[in-house]
Design a protein around this motif. Sequence first.
Motif, PDB file in Angstrom:
ATOM      1  N   ASP A  74     -39.273   0.969  13.773  1.00 39.94           N
ATOM      2  CA  ASP A  74     -40.180  -0.179  13.786  1.00 39.94           C
ATOM      3  C   ASP A  74     -40.369  -0.780  15.171  1.00 39.94           C
ATOM      4  O   ASP A  74     -40.723  -1.949  15.300  1.00 39.94           O
ATOM      5  CB  ASP A  74     -39.701  -1.277  12.826  1.00 39.94           C
ATOM      6  CG  ASP A  74     -39.825  -0.874  11.371  1.00 39.94           C
ATOM      7  OD1 ASP A  74     -40.677  -0.018  11.061  1.00 39.94           O
ATOM      8  OD2 ASP A  74     -39.069  -1.412  10.544  1.00 39.94           O
ATOM      9  N   GLN A  75     -40.155   0.020  16.210  1.00 43.05           N
ATOM     10  CA  GLN A  75     -40.281  -0.558  17.541  1.00 43.05           C
ATOM     11  C   GLN A  75     -40.785   0.378  18.623  1.00 43.05           C
ATOM     12  O   GLN A  75     -41.114  -0.081  19.713  1.00 43.05           O
ATOM     13  CB  GLN A  75     -38.937  -1.151  17.974  1.00 43.05           C
ATOM     14  CG  GLN A  75     -37.812  -0.162  18.007  1.00 43.05           C
ATOM     15  CD  GLN A  75     -36.460  -0.839  18.182  1.00 43.05           C
ATOM     16  OE1 GLN A  75     -36.342  -2.050  18.197  1.00 43.05           O
ATOM     17  NE2 GLN A  75     -35.422  -0.042  18.325  1.00 43.05           N
ATOM     18  N   MET A  76     -40.887   1.661  18.375  1.00 35.95           N
ATOM     19  CA  MET A  76     -41.244   2.591  19.446  1.00 35.95           C
ATOM     20  C   MET A  76     -42.755   2.710  19.676  1.00 35.95           C
ATOM     21  O   MET A  76     -43.184   3.115  20.747  1.00 35.95           O
ATOM     22  CB  MET A  76     -40.649   3.974  19.179  1.00 35.95           C
ATOM     23  CG  MET A  76     -39.129   3.984  19.148  1.00 35.95           C
ATOM     24  SD  MET A  76     -38.365   3.406  20.665  1.00 35.95           S
ATOM     25  CE  MET A  76     -38.800   4.714  21.771  1.00 35.95           C
ATOM     26  N   GLY A  77     -43.565   2.434  18.667  1.00 33.98           N
ATOM     27  CA  GLY A  77     -45.014   2.516  18.826  1.00 33.98           C
ATOM     28  C   GLY A  77     -45.569   3.933  18.886  1.00 33.98           C
ATOM     29  O   GLY A  77     -46.750   4.129  19.178  1.00 33.98           O
ATOM     30  N   ASN A  78     -44.756   4.932  18.611  1.00 32.79           N
ATOM     31  CA  ASN A  78     -45.194   6.328  18.658  1.00 32.79           C
ATOM     32  C   ASN A  78     -45.958   6.717  17.399  1.00 32.79           C
ATOM     33  O   ASN A  78     -45.836   6.091  16.358  1.00 32.79           O
ATOM     34  CB  ASN A  78     -43.975   7.245  18.805  1.00 32.79           C
ATOM     35  CG  ASN A  78     -43.033   7.152  17.621  1.00 32.79           C
ATOM     36  OD1 ASN A  78     -42.392   6.127  17.432  1.00 32.79           O
ATOM     37  ND2 ASN A  78     -42.968   8.202  16.824  1.00 32.79           N
ATOM     38  N   LYS A  79     -46.756   7.760  17.526  1.00 37.61           N
ATOM     39  CA  LYS A  79     -47.387   8.379  16.359  1.00 37.61           C
ATOM     40  C   LYS A  79     -46.383   9.339  15.729  1.00 37.61           C
ATOM     41  O   LYS A  79     -45.428   9.758  16.370  1.00 37.61           O
ATOM     42  CB  LYS A  79     -48.637   9.161  16.771  1.00 37.61           C
ATOM     43  CG  LYS A  79     -49.758   8.291  17.259  1.00 37.61           C
ATOM     44  CD  LYS A  79     -50.941   9.139  17.650  1.00 37.61           C
ATOM     45  CE  LYS A  79     -52.049   8.258  18.200  1.00 37.61           C
ATOM     46  NZ  LYS A  79     -53.156   9.057  18.728  1.00 37.61           N
ATOM     47  N   HIS A 101     -45.360  -2.105   6.009  1.00 39.89           N
ATOM     48  CA  HIS A 101     -44.385  -2.046   4.924  1.00 39.89           C
ATOM     49  C   HIS A 101     -43.890  -3.458   4.654  1.00 39.89           C
ATOM     50  O   HIS A 101     -44.258  -4.393   5.364  1.00 39.89           O
ATOM     51  CB  HIS A 101     -43.244  -1.082   5.250  1.00 39.89           C
ATOM     52  CG  HIS A 101     -42.556  -1.362   6.544  1.00 39.89           C
ATOM     53  ND1 HIS A 101     -41.641  -2.367   6.712  1.00 39.89           N
ATOM     54  CD2 HIS A 101     -42.661  -0.769   7.762  1.00 39.89           C
ATOM     55  CE1 HIS A 101     -41.202  -2.373   7.951  1.00 39.89           C
ATOM     56  NE2 HIS A 101     -41.799  -1.416   8.607  1.00 39.89           N
ATOM     57  N   PRO A 102     -43.071  -3.650   3.655  1.00 37.49           N
ATOM     58  CA  PRO A 102     -42.594  -5.004   3.348  1.00 37.49           C
ATOM     59  C   PRO A 102     -42.002  -5.696   4.577  1.00 37.49           C
ATOM     60  O   PRO A 102     -41.428  -5.049   5.461  1.00 37.49           O
ATOM     61  CB  PRO A 102     -41.520  -4.775   2.281  1.00 37.49           C
ATOM     62  CG  PRO A 102     -41.887  -3.477   1.660  1.00 37.49           C
ATOM     63  CD  PRO A 102     -42.509  -2.652   2.756  1.00 37.49           C
ATOM     64  N   ASP A 103     -42.122  -6.979   4.634  1.00 38.51           N
ATOM     65  CA  ASP A 103     -41.667  -7.766   5.764  1.00 38.51           C
ATOM     66  C   ASP A 103     -40.144  -7.913   5.727  1.00 38.51           C
ATOM     67  O   ASP A 103     -39.603  -8.887   5.208  1.00 38.51           O
ATOM     68  CB  ASP A 103     -42.339  -9.142   5.754  1.00 38.51           C
ATOM     69  CG  ASP A 103     -42.054  -9.925   7.020  1.00 38.51           C
ATOM     70  OD1 ASP A 103     -41.700  -9.296   8.046  1.00 38.51           O
ATOM     71  OD2 ASP A 103     -42.167 -11.169   6.986  1.00 38.51           O
ATOM     72  N   ILE A 104     -39.467  -6.892   6.265  1.00 41.52           N
ATOM     73  CA  ILE A 104     -38.011  -6.937   6.390  1.00 41.52           C
ATOM     74  C   ILE A 104     -37.664  -6.621   7.836  1.00 41.52           C
ATOM     75  O   ILE A 104     -38.448  -5.996   8.552  1.00 41.52           O
ATOM     76  CB  ILE A 104     -37.306  -5.947   5.437  1.00 41.52           C
ATOM     77  CG1 ILE A 104     -37.789  -4.517   5.702  1.00 41.52           C
ATOM     78  CG2 ILE A 104     -37.522  -6.328   3.992  1.00 41.52           C
ATOM     79  CD1 ILE A 104     -37.030  -3.462   4.943  1.00 41.52           C
ATOM     80  N   LYS A 105     -36.500  -7.036   8.270  1.00 42.30           N
ATOM     81  CA  LYS A 105     -36.070  -6.754   9.629  1.00 42.30           C
ATOM     82  C   LYS A 105     -35.955  -5.243   9.819  1.00 42.30           C
ATOM     83  O   LYS A 105     -35.558  -4.530   8.901  1.00 42.30           O
ATOM     84  CB  LYS A 105     -34.728  -7.410   9.895  1.00 42.30           C
ATOM     85  CG  LYS A 105     -34.789  -8.913   9.975  1.00 42.30           C
ATOM     86  CD  LYS A 105     -33.413  -9.544  10.076  1.00 42.30           C
ATOM     87  CE  LYS A 105     -32.670  -9.032  11.273  1.00 42.30           C
ATOM     88  NZ  LYS A 105     -31.357  -9.663  11.463  1.00 42.30           N
TER      89      LYS A 105
END
Length: 118
Positions: A74-79, A101-105
């Motif tokens: 959820d942080q790399m921004g890759n395809k 996806h659902p708003d979870i950490k």
Amino acid sequence: LMSDILWSDPQPLPGRGPSKRGVGQSFGPDVTKAFLDDNNLELLVRSHEVREEGYLVEHDGKLITIFSAPNYCDQMGNKGAVIRFGPDCKPNFRQFEAVSHPDIKPMAYANNQGIYGT
């Protein structure tokens, strides 16, 4: 041996060198060519390394890294990408972006309880 197989990554320079991960090795196009020649293969397809576009073709077209997890952790921004070989044995790539996806950490579900929560 299993650690080296899992964590070794390609590098643009010939030979072998230390891995940027701190485990395994980096290997150059000459190592890829020798492996393919020794095993009568034409192409090496590997994974387990983030690629910005979801895949990368390296080592004179003899090595493909495919990575199917878009926006890794959820942080790399890759395809993400998948590879399919047609009847001509040529690789065809399909890239995709992450979906919401659902708003979870990020990684909140990875709490070491195993697949069944035990």
